[in-house]
Scaffold this active site. Structure first.
Site, short mmCIF file in Angstrom:
data_model
loop_
_atom_site.label_atom_id
_atom_site.label_comp_id
_atom_site.label_asym_id
_atom_site.label_seq_id
_atom_site.Cartn_x
_atom_site.Cartn_y
_atom_site.Cartn_z
N LEU A 106 -10.47 -3.26 -2.27
CA LEU A 106 -9.74 -2.09 -1.85
C LEU A 106 -8.48 -1.76 -2.29
CD1 LEU A 106 -10.05 -2.74 2.13
CD2 LEU A 106 -11.37 -0.89 0.81
N ASP A 107 -7.99 -0.41 -2.59
CA ASP A 107 -6.61 -0.11 -3.36
C ASP A 107 -5.62 -0.93 -2.46
OD1 ASP A 107 -8.30 1.72 -4.88
OD2 ASP A 107 -7.57 3.30 -4.04
N LYS A 108 -4.42 -1.01 -3.31
CA LYS A 108 -3.20 -1.84 -2.65
C LYS A 108 -2.80 -1.18 -1.29
CE LYS A 108 1.61 -2.16 -3.91
NZ LYS A 108 2.72 -1.80 -4.74
N LYS A 194 -10.53 8.78 -2.50
CA LYS A 194 -9.48 9.66 -2.92
C LYS A 194 -9.81 10.77 -3.89
CE LYS A 194 -6.00 5.82 -2.27
NZ LYS A 194 -5.55 4.59 -2.88
#
Ligand code: URA
Length: 243
Positions: A106-108, A194
């Protein structure tokens, strides 16, 4: 052929200490194999038949371990990072001593359901396009998400680099200046959710993964906490992931 592995490796894999600590424990006579003290770290163990005790407590060997983490924002999905804190720093013993890695990053700034495992094949298959494990996200979107977006996503939205995404199921929970949605995708490209919204002129302001396959994020898990997945829970992710 029966599976075998070194005594120090077995204890290390089960999170009983770092490789060095485990070797010291063995040397100190704290470990018994089939009733006798074993001082050789390289002693080969057949987990299916040998009994290993550490401080007279049985060490149950499981080849693979799978953890569910409720990932908080601000942590990189990696084992180490030069700049930012990583999810592995959130682990406590015994898990912090295990050689785990992230299955499906997962992204930060993304929160929610993250799986950590020592099963490389599982981690690989989770991302493999052929396996199509669906992943469900909850997101807040700056801008009004419309029925038209739903159709575009269902047909396969085209990203800025020309890549056409696989069909995705968009559900609109709130459509307003700030919208709330749920999105099911069947692949895991970099920044996929996103970028899908950017492709229809909207911006994701909050992102949380809530489900992988039929396995839902356990809402009772505090942010940063983990729990071991049972065989039943693992089965919900889907067959054939190398479990
Ligand atoms: N899609 C994204 O854009 N980010 C994530 O972390 C996961 C899916």
């Amino acid at each position: 052929m029966a599976e075998k592995l070194r005594l120090d490796k077995l204890l290390g894999n089960m999170g009983m200490g770092t490789r060095k600590e485990v070797k010291q424990m063995i040397k100190a006579g704290m470990v018994k194999v089939n009733g006798s003290v074993e001082k050789k770290a390289e002693r080969l163990i057949y987990p299916a038949q040998d009994e290993v005790l550490l401080n007279n407590q049985p060490v149950c060997y499981e080849k693979y371990i799978y953890l569910m983490m409720n990932k908080p924002a601000g942590y990189v999905s990696a084992n180490e990072d030069k700049r930012d804190p990583v999810v592995m720093e959130l682990l406590e013993e015994p898990y912090s001593n295990m050689e785990l890695f992230v299955a499906g990053r997962l992204d930060k700034d993304t929160e929610g359901l993250l799986i950590l495992t020592n099963n490389g094949k599982f981690a690989h298959n989770m991302l493999a396009p052929k396996k199509h494990v669906p992943k469900t996200y909850y997101a807040k979107i700056a801008g009004r998400v419309t029925e038209e977006d739903k159709v575009i996503f269902a047909e396969g939205v085209t990203l800025e680099d020309g890549y056409q995404c696989m069909p995705a199921e968009l559900s609109i929970l709130v459509s307003d200046e700030e919208s709330e949605i749920q999105l099911i995708i069947h692949e895991g490209k970099f920044h996929q959710v996103k970028r899908m919204f950017e492709a229809v002129g909207k911006h994701v302001t909050y992102l949380q993964r809530v489900q992988i396959g039929a396995l839902e994020l356990d809402r009772s898990l505090e942010e940063g906490a983990v729990k071991i997945l049972s065989a039943e829970e693992l089965a919900l992710i889907g067959a054939d992931l190398g479990i």
